[in-house]
Design a protein around this motif. Structure first.
Motif, PDB file in Angstrom:
ATOM      1  N   GLY A  24     -17.886 -22.094  61.214  1.00 53.75           N
ATOM      2  CA  GLY A  24     -18.461 -21.257  62.426  1.00 53.75           C
ATOM      3  C   GLY A  24     -19.273 -22.126  63.386  1.00 53.75           C
ATOM      4  O   GLY A  24     -19.252 -21.930  64.435  1.00 53.75           O
ATOM      5  N   GLY A  25     -20.193 -22.999  62.705  1.00 53.94           N
ATOM      6  CA  GLY A  25     -21.024 -23.715  63.357  1.00 53.94           C
ATOM      7  C   GLY A  25     -20.202 -24.544  64.324  1.00 53.94           C
ATOM      8  O   GLY A  25     -20.731 -25.003  65.553  1.00 53.94           O
ATOM      9  N   HIS A  28     -18.896 -22.899  67.471  1.00 53.89           N
ATOM     10  CA  HIS A  28     -19.554 -22.215  68.359  1.00 53.89           C
ATOM     11  C   HIS A  28     -19.717 -22.687  69.764  1.00 53.89           C
ATOM     12  O   HIS A  28     -19.536 -23.899  69.765  1.00 53.89           O
ATOM     13  CB  HIS A  28     -21.041 -22.267  67.722  1.00 53.89           C
ATOM     14  N   ALA A  35     -26.334 -22.261  74.167  1.00 47.09           N
ATOM     15  CA  ALA A  35     -25.138 -21.644  73.196  1.00 47.09           C
ATOM     16  C   ALA A  35     -24.791 -20.103  73.453  1.00 47.09           C
ATOM     17  O   ALA A  35     -23.947 -19.829  72.877  1.00 47.09           O
ATOM     18  CB  ALA A  35     -25.884 -21.779  71.866  1.00 47.09           C
ATOM     19  N   HIS A  36     -25.835 -19.426  74.279  1.00 46.07           N
ATOM     20  CA  HIS A  36     -25.472 -18.051  74.516  1.00 46.07           C
ATOM     21  C   HIS A  36     -25.601 -17.670  75.988  1.00 46.07           C
ATOM     22  O   HIS A  36     -25.968 -16.459  76.118  1.00 46.07           O
ATOM     23  CB  HIS A  36     -26.538 -17.181  73.569  1.00 46.07           C
ATOM     24  N   HIS A  45     -14.427 -17.934  71.347  1.00 44.92           N
ATOM     25  CA  HIS A  45     -15.198 -18.278  70.011  1.00 44.92           C
ATOM     26  C   HIS A  45     -15.083 -17.148  68.926  1.00 44.92           C
ATOM     27  O   HIS A  45     -16.145 -17.063  68.044  1.00 44.92           O
ATOM     28  CB  HIS A  45     -16.833 -18.075  70.685  1.00 44.92           C
ATOM     29  N   GLY A  48     -14.804 -18.526  65.473  1.00 47.43           N
ATOM     30  CA  GLY A  48     -16.014 -19.110  64.859  1.00 47.43           C
ATOM     31  C   GLY A  48     -16.895 -18.107  64.737  1.00 47.43           C
ATOM     32  O   GLY A  48     -17.819 -18.193  63.417  1.00 47.43           O
ATOM     33  N   SER A  49     -17.177 -17.210  65.706  1.00 45.37           N
ATOM     34  CA  SER A  49     -17.950 -16.221  65.164  1.00 45.37           C
ATOM     35  C   SER A  49     -17.863 -15.405  63.951  1.00 45.37           C
ATOM     36  O   SER A  49     -18.542 -14.927  63.275  1.00 45.37           O
ATOM     37  CB  SER A  49     -18.447 -15.313  66.498  1.00 45.37           C
ATOM     38  N   LEU A  52     -18.589 -17.382  60.771  1.00 47.47           N
ATOM     39  CA  LEU A  52     -19.946 -17.383  60.526  1.00 47.47           C
ATOM     40  C   LEU A  52     -20.397 -15.799  59.717  1.00 47.47           C
ATOM     41  O   LEU A  52     -21.186 -15.826  59.130  1.00 47.47           O
ATOM     42  CB  LEU A  52     -20.857 -17.600  61.717  1.00 47.47           C
ATOM     43  N   LEU A  97     -24.309 -12.010  64.861  1.00 42.19           N
ATOM     44  CA  LEU A  97     -22.881 -12.413  64.664  1.00 42.19           C
ATOM     45  C   LEU A  97     -22.172 -11.125  64.606  1.00 42.19           C
ATOM     46  O   LEU A  97     -21.000 -11.311  65.064  1.00 42.19           O
ATOM     47  CB  LEU A  97     -22.976 -12.856  63.283  1.00 42.19           C
ATOM     48  N   MET A 100     -21.857 -11.049  68.482  1.00 38.34           N
ATOM     49  CA  MET A 100     -21.161 -12.344  68.900  1.00 38.34           C
ATOM     50  C   MET A 100     -19.493 -12.160  68.585  1.00 38.34           C
ATOM     51  O   MET A 100     -18.656 -12.334  69.681  1.00 38.34           O
ATOM     52  CB  MET A 100     -21.471 -13.564  68.241  1.00 38.34           C
ATOM     53  N   GLY A 182     -23.964 -27.312  66.064  1.00 34.49           N
ATOM     54  CA  GLY A 182     -23.296 -26.412  64.969  1.00 34.49           C
ATOM     55  C   GLY A 182     -23.665 -27.113  63.584  1.00 34.49           C
ATOM     56  O   GLY A 182     -24.022 -26.613  62.675  1.00 34.49           O
TER      57      GLY A 182
END
Length: 218
Positions: A24-25, A28, A35-36, A45, A48-49, A52, A97, A100, A182
């Motif tokens: 997941g990292g 990301h 990152a956000h 994503h 990946g999310s 995580l 998460l 996300m 990540g």
């Protein structure tokens, strides 16, 4: 359920949580050092999310069982670290998460002004504050729990030192870059979790072998 079966499930969950968090990292999203940001959240994503999130859920399932195995040797530091780390993941990582995985892309596309500038996904002051406080608790919990593991008799010290290094690495001011960030946040923590899970699995297997009744002599 048989207590040994429950422990085996906890150990396996810890072993699986580590690689999922690392994956997941690695996946990301990062866009221009953020990152956000809305631009980052518009990138693909979900996988990946979700990795995580799954890793964090497995971690929460695993921690009580793994801590129960470590507890007699980890002392008060281990207990304090376990509580902080558990609550930090529950209150920081899980809500972050979930947003996300299921809401961030739609939010960035349709309501970019609502995206937080504090890496909390949603720009709500109370939620941003909660995320910061719980996130600090998560990292401190990992640090204190790892120190307890280092001090625990009968456990390889590399496991605890890996967790300590993972907690310290979060505060290293590296550039925010794809893959690099990540790995900075998830790699060492994931290795520690997988290592603890593997050691606990081996311990449970040894205990089962030792408790098995000897074959009857004819």
């Amino acid at each position: 359920m048989n207590p040994l079966t429950l422990r085996r499930l906890s150990d396996a969950a810890a072993f699986a949580a580590g690689p999922l968090c690392i994956i997941g990292g690695l996946l990301h999203p990062i866009e221009e050092g953020h990152a956000h940001s809305p631009e980052a959240l518009l990138q693909p994503h979900t996988l990946g999310s979700a990795a995580l999130l799954a890793g964090t859920v497995l971690l929460l399932f695993a921690l009580p069982g793994v801590y129960g195995w470590v507890a007699p040797r980890a002392g008060k530091l281990g207990l304090a670290g376990f509580v902080l780390y558990f609550l930090g993941n529950l209150l920081s990582a899980v809500p972050h998460l979930v947003l996300m995985t299921f809401a961030a892309s739609d939010l960035a596309e349709h309501h970019p002004g609502m995206v937080s500038e504090q890496d909390a996904v949603i720009a709500a002051p109370a939620f941003e504050t909660e995320q910061i406080v719980a996130g600090i608790g998560l990292v401190l919990g990992l640090l204190v729990f790892s120190i307890g593991v280092v001090r625990a008799q009968g456990l390889p010290r590399w496991v605890g030192w890996t967790g300590i290094a993972g907690a310290v690495a979060v505060f290293v001011p590296l550039p925010v870059l794809p893959v690099v960030t990540g790995l900075q946040i998830e790699l060492l923590r994931g290795v520690m979790l997988a290592g603890l899970g593997l050691l606990a699995i081996r311990s449970a297997r040894s205990a089962t072998t030792a408790a098995a009744p000897a074959p009857a002599l004819v």
